[in-house]
Enzyme design. Structure first.
Site, PDB file in Angstrom:
ATOM      1  N   THR A 189      55.081  74.568  -7.015  1.00  0.00           N
ATOM      2  CA  THR A 189      55.927  75.752  -6.810  1.00  0.00           C
ATOM      3  C   THR A 189      55.569  76.449  -5.512  1.00  0.00           C
ATOM      4  O   THR A 189      54.390  76.575  -5.193  1.00  0.00           O
ATOM      5  CB  THR A 189      55.646  76.745  -7.956  1.00  0.00           C
ATOM      6  N   SER A 208      58.481  69.100  -6.076  1.00  0.00           N
ATOM      7  CA  SER A 208      58.212  70.199  -7.002  1.00  0.00           C
ATOM      8  C   SER A 208      59.023  71.463  -6.722  1.00  0.00           C
ATOM      9  O   SER A 208      58.895  72.447  -7.449  1.00  0.00           O
ATOM     10  CB  SER A 208      56.719  70.537  -6.987  1.00  0.00           C
ATOM     11  N   THR A 265      51.211  80.045  -9.137  1.00  0.00           N
ATOM     12  CA  THR A 265      51.640  78.666  -9.251  1.00  0.00           C
ATOM     13  C   THR A 265      50.784  78.007 -10.322  1.00  0.00           C
ATOM     14  O   THR A 265      49.720  78.502 -10.666  1.00  0.00           O
ATOM     15  CB  THR A 265      51.519  77.928  -7.905  1.00  0.00           C
ATOM     16  N   GLY A 266      51.263  76.907 -10.837  1.00  0.00           N
ATOM     17  CA  GLY A 266      50.495  76.230 -11.873  1.00  0.00           C
ATOM     18  C   GLY A 266      51.243  76.221 -13.188  1.00  0.00           C
ATOM     19  O   GLY A 266      52.455  76.453 -13.226  1.00  0.00           O
ATOM     20  N   THR A 273      61.029  76.875  -7.765  1.00  0.00           N
ATOM     21  CA  THR A 273      60.399  75.655  -8.273  1.00  0.00           C
ATOM     22  C   THR A 273      61.395  74.788  -9.039  1.00  0.00           C
ATOM     23  O   THR A 273      62.416  75.285  -9.528  1.00  0.00           O
ATOM     24  CB  THR A 273      59.248  76.024  -9.233  1.00  0.00           C
ATOM     25  N   ARG A 310      63.262  73.982 -20.963  1.00  0.00           N
ATOM     26  CA  ARG A 310      62.030  74.750 -20.716  1.00  0.00           C
ATOM     27  C   ARG A 310      62.165  75.589 -19.434  1.00  0.00           C
ATOM     28  O   ARG A 310      62.621  75.119 -18.404  1.00  0.00           O
ATOM     29  CB  ARG A 310      60.839  73.792 -20.590  1.00  0.00           C
TER      30      ARG A 310
END
Ligand code: ASP
Length: 329
Positions: free
Chosen positions: A189, A86, A240-241, A207, A217
């Site tokens: 991330t 990631s 993060t997320g 990330t 994206r």
């Protein structure tokens, strides 16, 4: 798909908390707040891979180095780990098989730099730092960011997925469904925030973004104020997320402003998560968002939508991984 995050529902405030004192573990009334005496240095970063990254940062901080150097070199450790799915070039690709990287960095003087949609460069956060230091701009993207990196001595890495990323991508291709899941593998991330021995704050974030995203994206990670914000008077925050949820409410900046208005890092992170819950029209049970904040007193707090978010804290008592409290119980 191997990515990130899951969730549930309902509130419930954390009323318990692990408080990790700088020199000892102390219980306080909030089990999810890491409270420390106002002393430096300290570095905190997201997820379990933060432990190794913190080691890199701590070498600099413990020798009296700058927070800015620490947050760059710290996350360089994660970026260089080709087995990490990631962060960096070992990350899971987009749906067309390309690994595209986002990163940013910010220092104590509100200087900041970022790169988005950068391909085939091993250390995007270091390119972001050069954008900050060598250009009049804050963000470079795509081919322009790559060209800038190459002109500044970075090497073009082979266009090659890591063996595990390739395996998982081939598996994903069978159905080609995009369903982000929460921290199933507990690695995401990396956002890192630190205070050095002089009391200055800096932060970084890097990330490979959401796995199997649309080509092109860009998430929250290169966006100052979303994934990262530093205000040397107040402290710093990182995220993060699922970046779309973080961008729509300017996550890290919101948290720093909440701390400015008197909230502790933990309260500020929690309020930011609650704002996502209140404002978002998405099915938040399907995704994860985690926030991490550090104030000028050296207090650390975190809060996530879902169970499973953790963060690493390194101060002079050592390096530890702490579970964050979460909204959906
Ligand atoms: N925040 C990142 C993004 O949306 C994903 C992550 O944290 O793994 O690109």
């Amino acid at each position: 798909m191997t990515t990130r995050r899951i969730f549930l529902k309902t509130s419930a405030l954390a009323s318990a908390a692990v408080v990790v004192g700088a020199t000892q573990n102390v219980k306080s009334e909030n089990k999810y707040t890491t409270k420390m005496p106002a002393k430096n240095p300290i570095v905190v970063s997201t997820w379990k891979h933060g432990l190794a990254a913190n080691e890199g940062a701590w070498k600099i901080l413990s020798a009296g180095g700058k927070a800015l150097d620490a947050v760059e070199k710290g996350v360089n450790v994660t970026e260089a780990d080709f087995s990490n799915l990631s962060v960096g070039l070992g990350g899971l690709p987009d749906r067309e098989g390309h690994v595209t990287l986002d990163a940013c960095i910010m220092d104590e003087n509100a200087n900041c730099g970022s790169v988005a949609f950068l391909q085939r460069i091993k250390h995007p956060v270091s390119v972001a730092r050069l954008v900050m230091e060598k250009t009049p701009h804050i963000m470079l993207a795509g081919n322009g960011a790559q060209k800038f990196a190459l002109e500044n001595g970075f090497k073009l890495e082979p266009k090659k997925l890591s063996p595990e990323a390739e395996k998982q991508y081939n598996e994903w291709l069978k159905k080609s469904e995009y369903k982000p899941k929460a921290n199933i593998e507990n690695h995401d991330t990396i956002g890192m925030i630190a205070i050095d021995a002089t009391g200055n704050c800096s932060g970084s974030c890097t990330t490979s973004g959401l796995a199997y995203k649309l080509h092109g994206r860009v998430g929250d990670s290169p966006i100052i104020g979303a994934s990262l914000f530093v205000d040397n008077e107040i402290g710093c925050a990182t995220a993060t997320g699922v970046g779309e949820e973080v961008i729509r409410m300017c996550g890290a900046h919101t948290i720093v402003e909440l701390m400015r208005n008197g909230k502790s890092p933990m309260e500020a992170c929690k309020a930011a998560v609650e704002r996502i819950v209140k404002k978002s029209s998405k099915n938040l049970k399907e995704i994860q968002v985690g926030f991490l904040a550090l104030n000028k007193n050296g207090e650390v707090g975190a809060f996530a939508l879902q169970k499973g978010f953790n963060y690493a804290v390194y101060d002079d008592s050592g390096n530890k991984l702490i579970d964050a409290d979460y909204y959906f119980k």
